[in-house]
Design an enzyme around this catalytic site. Structure first.
Site, mmCIF file in Angstrom:
data_model
loop_
_atom_site.group_PDB
_atom_site.id
_atom_site.type_symbol
_atom_site.label_atom_id
_atom_site.label_comp_id
_atom_site.label_asym_id
_atom_site.label_seq_id
_atom_site.Cartn_x
_atom_site.Cartn_y
_atom_site.Cartn_z
ATOM 1 C CB CYS A 72 14.316 -12.182 2.251
ATOM 2 S SG CYS A 72 13.961 -11.459 3.836
ATOM 3 C CD GLU A 79 0.438 -13.936 -4.520
ATOM 4 O OE1 GLU A 79 0.483 -14.951 -3.993
ATOM 5 O OE2 GLU A 79 1.144 -13.735 -5.597
ATOM 6 C CB CYS A 122 11.210 -14.177 -0.090
ATOM 7 S SG CYS A 122 9.442 -13.338 0.201
#
Length: 374
Positions: A135, A111, A138
């Site tokens: 993480c 993206e 995320c």
């Protein structure tokens, strides 16, 4: 405290995947001239194609009227192979925020986001398909790492935005990309060689590159300390953004697993060294998560951790209202807690801003669109 993420840290992309086709933007000018010779073409054709790509923002052979008609397709195939196809473009903010989902040559999804402000245009670009930093809050990190992107695949995201601006597709009339932030999918410093190549292509004077100011480029990292030190030696004064998200090792080990390799103290020291070496102010990125890292005492601790290296203007804190993924326990802070966090930091002399939350209605956090599509 929290359920630890089951995903491992992954530093190296999986082996055995095909590489993207070689593209003009992968190469420095001298390498392009060499490629032209190898292909039996006059060297100056490489310069002409570079001017079309980086200055005229053209990649359609039909528009390259200074090239011999019979050779155009061969030249474009040699130097400008198609790297990515847009699958979807979502718009917000009356068309001034545009998020594009790209399909790469091997089916990987990445993206990029274009954000037009009154005084600048910022492109947020991806550097990896997926991410290996694991993480837990995320969307990209929870998808794992598929592969590194090539230099040209990174650059092409910026050029696609530049073309959209140049052709008037973005409200506000023709414009140019003034800022690039490596804050899309992936950990930029885990794909170091390609990212540095992209930074050089973006900042090299035209027609070698896009001719941007290095001051308009920001490279983010969760804290790969050896690479942060290497970046300081590159001689390209980009802004470094450190995704810290917690000022104490106990919490940061949970939120940013790389912290189990490099502690808060080591990571902040590397950021300070970068600022000292380059004289560029470092940005500390801090995603505000309700009840997790947004306590007032953590604001005080964050200020103390940063002031441990002096307060000579080396650092700026950028608080990010978390853009939660559907069904996630990770949610944005209460506005009152956010305001108090800012007040505490500023009271201790730390310059602080709260990031503009553009694109929330179009799954603005990187990885969200690819996660729903993939």
């Amino acid at each position: 405290m929290f359920e630890p993420t089951p995903l491992p840290l992954v530093f190296d992309a999986p082996k055995g995947r095909r590489k993207p086709p070689r593209h003009l933007a992968d190469l420095a000018m001298e390498e392009r001239l060499e490629l032209a010779k190898e292909a039996g073409l006059p060297a100056f054709r490489a310069r002409q194609l570079s001017a079309h790509y980086f200055q005229r923002l053209v990649d359609d052979p039909a528009q390259m009227t200074d090239l011999p008609a019979a050779q155009r397709d061969e030249l474009v195939e040699t130097f400008l192979p198609e790297l990515m196809t847009p699958l979807r473009t979502l718009e917000a903010d009356r068309g001034t925020t545009r998020k594009t989902l790209w399909k790469l040559f091997d089916g990987a999804l990445v993206e990029s986001v274009l954000m037009r402000y009154p005084d600048r245009v910022t492109m947020c670009v991806s550097s990896q398909a997926g991410c290996g930093m694991a993480c837990p809050f995320c969307a990209t990190g929870q998808g794992g790492l598929q592969r590194n992107m090539s230099t040209a695949e990174i650059v092409e995201q910026v050029l696609a935005g530049a073309r959209a601006l140049d052709s008037g597709e973005v409200p506000g009339g023709p414009g140019r990309v003034s800022n690039v932030v490596f804050m899309g999918m992936g950990e930029p410093l885990a794909n170091y060689k390609a990212v540095i190549g992209a930074v050089r292509r973006l900042t090299d004077p035209a027609p070698d590159g896009l001719g941007m100011s290095a001051r308009g480029v920001t490279v983010s990292t969760v804290g790969l300390v050896p690479r942060m030190r290497q970046l300081a030696d590159e001689g390209v004064p980009v802004t470094l953004a450190l995704s810290l998200h917690a000022p104490d090792d106990e919490l940061r080990n949970e939120l940013v697993p790389i912290n189990t390799r490099f502690s808060v103290a080591e990571t902040v020291e590397a950021a300070w060294s970068y600022a000292e070496r380059t004289r560029r102010r470092v940005s500390i990125e801090y995603a505000m998560m309700r009840g997790i890292n947004d306590q007032a005492w953590r604001a005080d601790l964050l200020a103390d951790v940063l002031h441990a290296h002096g307060d000579w203007g080396w650092v700026h804190v950028n608080l990010i209202p978390l853009n939660p993924t559907p069904g996630s326990k990770w949610t944005a802070s209460d506005p009152a807690d956010e305001r108090e966090f800012v007040r505490r930091l500023e009271a201790k002399g730390i310059p602080t801003t709260v990031r503009d939350t553009r694109g929330r209605e179009i799954d603005g956090a990187c990885g969200q669109l690819a996660a729903t599509e993939g």
